[in-house]
Design an enzyme around this catalytic site. Sequence first.
Site, PDB file in Angstrom:
ATOM      1  N   ASN A   1      -2.256   2.560   3.604  1.00 37.67           N
ATOM      2  CA  ASN A   1      -1.707   3.860   3.986  1.00 37.67           C
ATOM      3  C   ASN A   1      -2.506   5.015   3.399  1.00 37.67           C
ATOM      4  OD1 ASN A   1       0.494   2.956   5.564  1.00 37.67           O
ATOM      5  ND2 ASN A   1       1.661   2.496   3.720  1.00 37.67           N
TER       6      ASN A   1
ATOM      7  N   PHE B   1      -0.397  -1.068  12.558  1.00 39.55           N
ATOM      8  CA  PHE B   1      -1.347  -0.586  11.557  1.00 39.55           C
ATOM      9  C   PHE B   1      -1.755  -1.660  10.558  1.00 39.55           C
ATOM     10  CE2 PHE B   1      -2.269   1.088   7.341  1.00 39.55           C
ATOM     11  CZ  PHE B   1      -3.366   1.891   7.621  1.00 39.55           C
ATOM     12  N   ASN B   2      -0.801  -2.394   9.960  1.00 35.70           N
ATOM     13  CA  ASN B   2      -1.164  -3.358   8.920  1.00 35.70           C
ATOM     14  C   ASN B   2      -2.065  -4.463   9.459  1.00 35.70           C
ATOM     15  OD1 ASN B   2       0.295  -2.011   6.953  1.00 35.70           O
ATOM     16  ND2 ASN B   2       2.123  -3.285   7.204  1.00 35.70           N
TER      17      ASN B   2
ATOM     18  N   ASP C   1       0.830  -1.201   0.000  1.00 38.21           N
ATOM     19  CA  ASP C   1       0.000   0.000   0.000  1.00 38.21           C
ATOM     20  C   ASP C   1       0.870   1.258   0.000  1.00 38.21           C
ATOM     21  OD1 ASP C   1       1.001  -0.540   2.533  1.00 38.21           O
ATOM     22  OD2 ASP C   1      -0.771   0.206   3.594  1.00 38.21           O
TER      23      ASP C   1
ATOM     24  N   ASP D   1       6.944   1.583   1.913  1.00 40.17           N
ATOM     25  CA  ASP D   1       6.712   0.582   0.868  1.00 40.17           C
ATOM     26  C   ASP D   1       7.525   0.922  -0.371  1.00 40.17           C
ATOM     27  OD1 ASP D   1       3.790  -0.851   1.725  1.00 40.17           O
ATOM     28  OD2 ASP D   1       4.056   1.208   2.381  1.00 40.17           O
TER      29      ASP D   1
ATOM     30  N   HIS E   1      10.264   0.113   8.323  1.00 41.39           N
ATOM     31  CA  HIS E   1       9.456  -1.082   8.529  1.00 41.39           C
ATOM     32  C   HIS E   1       9.480  -2.004   7.298  1.00 41.39           C
ATOM     33  CE1 HIS E   1       7.729   0.860  12.066  1.00 41.39           C
ATOM     34  NE2 HIS E   1       7.332   1.875  11.327  1.00 41.39           N
ATOM     35  N   ASP E   2       8.962  -1.503   6.191  1.00 44.88           N
ATOM     36  CA  ASP E   2       8.778  -2.350   5.012  1.00 44.88           C
ATOM     37  C   ASP E   2      10.092  -2.759   4.349  1.00 44.88           C
ATOM     38  OD1 ASP E   2       6.098  -2.137   5.566  1.00 44.88           O
ATOM     39  OD2 ASP E   2       5.724  -0.586   4.059  1.00 44.88           O
TER      40      ASP E   2
END
Length: 320
Positions: free
Chosen positions: A47, A175-176, A17, A22, A249-250
């Site tokens: 997102n 969140f995810n 997203d 990302d 994170h991603d």
Amino acid sequence: MLPRVTQLPLPVILDGDPGLDDAVAWLLALGSPEDLRVLGVTTVHGNVSLDRTTRNAGVTLALAGAAADGVGVYVGADRPLVRPALTAAAVHGDSGLPADGLPDPARAPEAEHAVDFIIRTVRAMPGEVTLIPTGPLTNVALALRLAPDIAPLIREVVWMGGSTAQGNRTPAAEFNALADPHAAHVVFGSGVPLRMVGLNVTMQAVAGPDRIAALRALGTRAGEACAELLTFYADVYRRRYGLDGGALHDPLAVAAAIRPDLLHWQAMHVSVETTEGLNVGRTVCDLYGVTGQAPTAQVAVGVRDAEFFDLLLARVGRLP
């Protein structure tokens, strides 16, 4: 379940997203052709809204230049399985990619739905395809529900989401996971080989001023874009978490697919809370095996952060 194919480069589908981190994660993947062969990217709500995550996917591929030749964008789910949709525009900006001078997508999205693409590709390459979702797990869950036969055919799912401890969107939920807890419940219960790269490790991988400067010093369009995006991200994280920069994170989930040895893993049973209330979206990780239930995932519990960033910098540095 078929034996997992480990011959490099690994065929992968990037699902997400985009979103700041990302985009950086997908650039890491596209800059790593000796390790990953990107078969396509699939977009999902998260997102920002689906129309924006889809455009941002095209922008990211355009940033990667020739490294993204032949990689299609497949549009996926625009909402969670059950709950109302969430966004994270307060973190990622209204557009999802708050940077100047980004290229327009070079090609339109494919006509085939993301879920159909996942199912078709996994069936055509049994035991070979790794899915790397860096957003809500809606597309992956829908694929597993519509085509249960693919569960033993997937080589591995490497997901950025969840946590062994704290949340970020709520005190309990990352969140995810919160954006579609029912989808996460489906994936964790499917029996597919699964690695979870959660907040407990990703919050240790922070892009502070020195790292942003190193990306900008690459002198490339991709490096400059990463630096600008992460500068916006850093401002949010300083205000919200008191960190020196934004957490990667991603990108760490993509690095986990490239170099699993950069993280420390622990097999454990993970349940996802779907009951509405204070803990909805929480990934309940049985760190000490107190339930006696069989592990459902390999969960990242540590990271060699400096080596991870060196990998990210080197691979993004290959892009134009």
